[in-house]
Every structure is written in structure tokens, then in C-alpha cells.
Design an enzyme around this catalytic site. Structure first.
Site, short mmCIF file in Angstrom:
data_model
loop_
_atom_site.label_atom_id
_atom_site.label_comp_id
_atom_site.label_asym_id
_atom_site.label_seq_id
_atom_site.Cartn_x
_atom_site.Cartn_y
_atom_site.Cartn_z
N ASP A 55 0.82 -1.23 0.00
CA ASP A 55 0.00 0.00 0.00
C ASP A 55 0.85 1.27 0.00
OD1 ASP A 55 0.66 -0.81 2.72
OD2 ASP A 55 -0.71 0.74 3.44
N HIS A 68 8.24 -0.61 12.43
CA HIS A 68 7.11 -1.18 11.69
C HIS A 68 7.36 -2.62 11.24
CE1 HIS A 68 3.42 -1.00 9.47
NE2 HIS A 68 3.98 -1.03 8.29
ZN LIG Z 1 0.52 1.27 5.13
ZN LIG Z 2 3.04 -0.76 6.34
#
Ligand SMILES: [Zn+2]
Ligand SMILES: [Zn+2]
Length: 325
Positions: A66, A138
């Protein structure tokens, strides 16, 4: 120099009819810097006030689908438009591998592409400033980016210089550049007496996807604008931590501690409305906004006012730009 941030995609991983996935354009003077390039970013650019402006630099925060799937199509379009100017693409480690995969899709490009794999702490030079990469959290290689303008010389007090007997012309320039000057009559005028103290440049910080982390707080200290993800609300804080994301309240607490001037929350989940995210943010840090796609945040020089959100109604109402074939 004008500086603004155009929000092209403000959704999290799943787009909605109103929100596209991650892409943000920084316009600074003639510079165009794209941060992340999700699926559909070309069309978002065409539908915006920017058009498919030739991007100079693409900063990828990480390689989740994304955030990068729009890149092959955009690179191909630049080729079809006979782009010749070089394009710089920067991202965390793994960038070369990603671009090797994309290379098989887009084929040979007629313009030079420079790939810059960045480590936290590394910087890219831009005109009168730099972009610092910082570590985010992340669960895969990920970076945030802080755009920092150089310190500007203090304001030159023309009247004070004239009163001191300095004639208009080159001596003005010398004083402005920090040099003391000696006048024809033999007296000396000190630069410090007619030039104010140096003024900070602007600082705009983008986190990409991340849990709240100390490195963001450090990078965002006293920033004019912090664009922070807020994929979750506090009620889902556990899920946010487990998936490497932040809640609106966490981003707002970080913004308050870093004393940023304005916080913009993005990467919204379909679970909540924009209003819910904004309410949770503003309850902690009042100067929080939640931009919609095509909204713009203008970031003037500090002495010209605070950053402000310009809603997109006007931008969207304009005829979509039709360019090239
Ligand atoms: Zn994202
Ligand atoms: Zn991500």
C-alpha cells in the site's frame, strides 16, 4: 520559497471511495518530492491541483504494497511522456531488490533513475536544506523523513544601514553576508548592528507506518508540521502495537511532547470516520488536523504565520488536468 504538502492518499492499507492509499506530495519552490507511491497515485496527481508534475525525488518509507504499488505505472508513464530529467528514488535497505522486480515490469527507462538506499541518520541534500532519514518501528525496514531547511540569515535592516551612512549597493550585500564594512569616511559599520539573528528554516516530518517511537519524537522536535500515521484509535491500542501502527492519541501525545506547530494524521483505517480520528487527536493535542485526499497544508516561513490546512473543495471542483498521452 513556497512550501506545501498535498495529501494524495490518506487511507491505510484498504482504500475507500473517498480515500486512496498512501501518497503525499511536497512542493517546495520548483521541487517536487513524492512520499510513498501507492496504487493509483498517478490518477490522484492528475485529479489534484498538481497534475502529473515531474517528480524529482520519491521517498519510500517502506515496501508494503500500500506504499509502493503505484511506482511501476508512474515510471512507465514518465517514459511514455519522454521524460529525460533524472529521477531519484530513496528508501530503506531492500530498495535495489524492489526496483529489480519493478524493472521487469516497466522495462528500460529513457531517463536516468538513481537509487539511494538509506540508513537511519543518513541525509539527502536538497536546495537550501536536506532530508534526514530516521528509524521508525514497523516490523520491516522502514524510515521516516524529516525535511529540514537551512538556517536563514537574519533580517537586514535597510533603514539602520542607511542611517549609519552606508550607501545603497554592494556594501549592503557585504553587510547581509556577515561582513563588516568600512565607509569612505573611515568609519566601520558592523554587520551585527544591521542584521538580525539567524532565523530557523522550516521543518516538516513524515513518519510513514510506525508505532510511536523516540526517533520520531527527536526528528519532530519543534517541527512546523508532523505528518504522523494514525491507523487505529486508542480502543484498539493493542492491535496497533501488534501490527506496527499508532493510535491517534499516541501520535498526538508525541506531537505535544515534540512541541510541533501542527499535527496531521493520516493512513486512516476503514474502521473509523475521519471525525473520530480527529476528535481523539485534538483531545490530546489541539492543533491536530485530519486531511482528506487533495487537502493541502501550506507551511509558510515562521514569520509569515503558522501552517494551515486548506480543504480541497476548490481543488476537486476544478476540471481534472488532462495532460500528455
Ligand atoms: Zn501502510
Ligand atoms: Zn506498512
Amino acid at each position: 520559497m513556497d512550501l506545501d504538502v498535498l495529501f494524495l492518499g490518506t487511507a491505510g492499507a484498504v482504500p475507500t471511495a473517498r480515500r486512496a492509499p498512501a501518497a503525499t506530495l511536497v512542493r517546495r519552490g520548483g521541487e517536487r518530492i513524492l512520499i510513498d507511491c501507492a496504487e493509483g497515485t498517478q490518477r490522484q496527481l492528475l485529479r489534484s491541483t498538481a497534475g502529473l508534475a515531474d517528480i524529482d525525488l520519491v521517498l519510500l518509507t517502506h515496501f508494503h504494497a500500500d506504499h509502493v504499488l503505484g511506482l511501476p505505472g508512474m515510471l512507465k508513464t514518465f517514459a511514455l511522456r519522454d521524460r529525460e530529467t533524472p529521477l531519484r528514488i530513496a528508501g530503506p535497505s531492500g530498495l535495489h531488490g524492489l526496483m529489480a522486480v519493478f524493472g521487469r515490469i516497466v522495462g528500460r527507462l529513457p531517463y536516468p533513475v538513481e537509487l539511494v538506499e538509506m540508513e537511519p541518520g543518513q541525509a539527502l541534500q536538497i536546495e537550501d536544506g536536506r532530508i534526514d532519514a530516521f528509524a521508525t518501528s514497523h516490523d520491516l525496514a522502514s524510515l521516516g523523513y524529516a525535511l529540514a531547511e537551512n538556517i536563514r540569515p537574519g533580517r537586514f535592516d535597510v533603514e539602520a544601514a542607511r542611517r549609519a551612512g552606508v550607501p545603497d549597493g554592494p556594501l549592503f550585500g557585504m553587510l547581509q553576508h556577515g561582513q563588516d564594512v568600512t565607509l569612505a569616511g573611515g568609519s566601520t559599520v558592523r554587520s551585527a548592528d544591521v542584521v538580525g539573528s539567524p532565523r530557523p528554516g522550516r521543518r516538516v516530518v513524515f513518519t510513514g507506518d510506525t508505532r510511536p517511537c523516540a526517533a520520531t519524537g527527536e526528528a519532530a522536535a519543534a517541527a512546523d508540521l508532523l505528518v504522523h500515521e494514525a491507523t487505529f484509535l486508542e480502543e484498539d491500542a493493542e492491535r496497533a502495537a501488534a501490527t506496527g501502527h499508532s493510535t491517534a492519541a499516541q501520535a498526538a501525545r508525541l506531537a505535544a511532547e515534540a512541541q510541533v506547530t501542527l499535527l496531521a494524521l493520516t493512513h486512516l483505517s476503514t474502521r473509523y470516520t475521519g471525525r473520530q480520528v480527529r476528535d481523539e487527536g485534538t483531545a490530546v493535542f489541539e492543533r491536530t488536523v485530519v486531511p482528506r485526499d487533495f487537502d493541502i497544508i501550506e507551511v509558510p516561513l515562521a514569520e509569515r504565520g503558522a501552517p494551515r490546512l486548506v480543504r480541497s473543495d476548490r481543488a476537486v471542483a476544478q476540471t481534472p488536468a488532462v495532460e500528455g498521452a
